[in-house]
Design an enzyme around this catalytic site. Sequence first.
Site, PDB file in Angstrom:
ATOM      1  N   ASP A  94      75.564  19.783  41.373  1.00  0.00           N
ATOM      2  CA  ASP A  94      76.982  20.003  41.621  1.00  0.00           C
ATOM      3  C   ASP A  94      77.349  21.457  41.324  1.00  0.00           C
ATOM      4  O   ASP A  94      76.831  22.059  40.377  1.00  0.00           O
ATOM      5  CB  ASP A  94      77.834  19.109  40.704  1.00  0.00           C
ATOM      6  N   TRP A  95      78.251  22.004  42.105  1.00  0.00           N
ATOM      7  CA  TRP A  95      78.835  23.305  41.810  1.00  0.00           C
ATOM      8  C   TRP A  95      79.911  23.109  40.747  1.00  0.00           C
ATOM      9  O   TRP A  95      80.752  22.224  40.855  1.00  0.00           O
ATOM     10  CB  TRP A  95      79.445  23.910  43.064  1.00  0.00           C
ATOM     11  N   ASP A 197      67.919  25.415  24.578  1.00  0.00           N
ATOM     12  CA  ASP A 197      68.001  26.840  24.949  1.00  0.00           C
ATOM     13  C   ASP A 197      69.464  27.241  25.035  1.00  0.00           C
ATOM     14  O   ASP A 197      69.915  27.835  26.018  1.00  0.00           O
ATOM     15  CB  ASP A 197      67.283  27.075  26.288  1.00  0.00           C
TER      16      ASP A 197
END
Length: 290
Positions: A94-95, A197
């Site tokens: 998804d954007w 991370d």
Amino acid sequence: MMLNELIHLLKEHQFNQPIDDVQSVSGGSINKAYYVRANDGEYFVKINKGIPSHFFRVEAKGLKEIESTRTIQVPHVHYYNEPTDEETGILILDWVEGSKTPYTDEKLGQNLAQMHKTGQISFGYEEDTFIGVLPQPNGWYDSWISYYRERRLYPQYQLALEQGRMTGKRKIQMEKLLDQLDRWIPEPARPSLLHGDLWGGNWVVGSGGTPYLIDPSILYGDHVFEISFTELFGGFSQTFYRAYEEIYPLPDYYEDVKPLYQLYYLLVHLNLFGEGYGGSIDRILSRYIS
């Protein structure tokens, strides 16, 4: 890659919606990244060639595992492949786009704490992952200290040794530290699900100011390990930390172990980018090993 080539690649990989717009966007130094607007929505597409076949699979798996906790938002995974040596790897998500609100940092702290309160019975992870482009070995351990020594610090120590960046006093101190790690790091009570991370560039803001985690390298470990890294390169506000501790307080010994946890990420940066990180590593080693 030309945009028409990308459209062809998308269609090769089950993306059959009519495409209205494709734009190259910033996606980090590892992958090429694109914004794609299609008939049914907006997507973020990452591509890379010459990557290990499981490179995007473990990223997608991490996103799905975080998503399954229902604690914090991540981009939904629509598709990934496992490329051969000659193929291009692709990951379709998804954007995510939005603007921060006065509540975004607070929500990020609260949601991350809730994620860290989910976990399981062992430390580590069931398959190897990546930290940047570096392979990150895993496995299941009953002891967090053993896992941190054998699957986090030692592989980076070995790589630095091979690259000629672990010599002299640094090498001697690092070896002593590895042998005596349990002097300074207590065993945590339970394994937490960690992003793995989490620096300031690996969270973004979506609609309504909602925080999203991106680019995970997940593991189950000490939640203090994750929070220590958030302090190394910045990108997190005091509002974030206050909100986090309201839900999952940090232990009294946090400041004592923080440098030991930041050491891992500094070793990664030493191996990826060179001696510019050596001084920080040496200062940490000298703090614990005379």
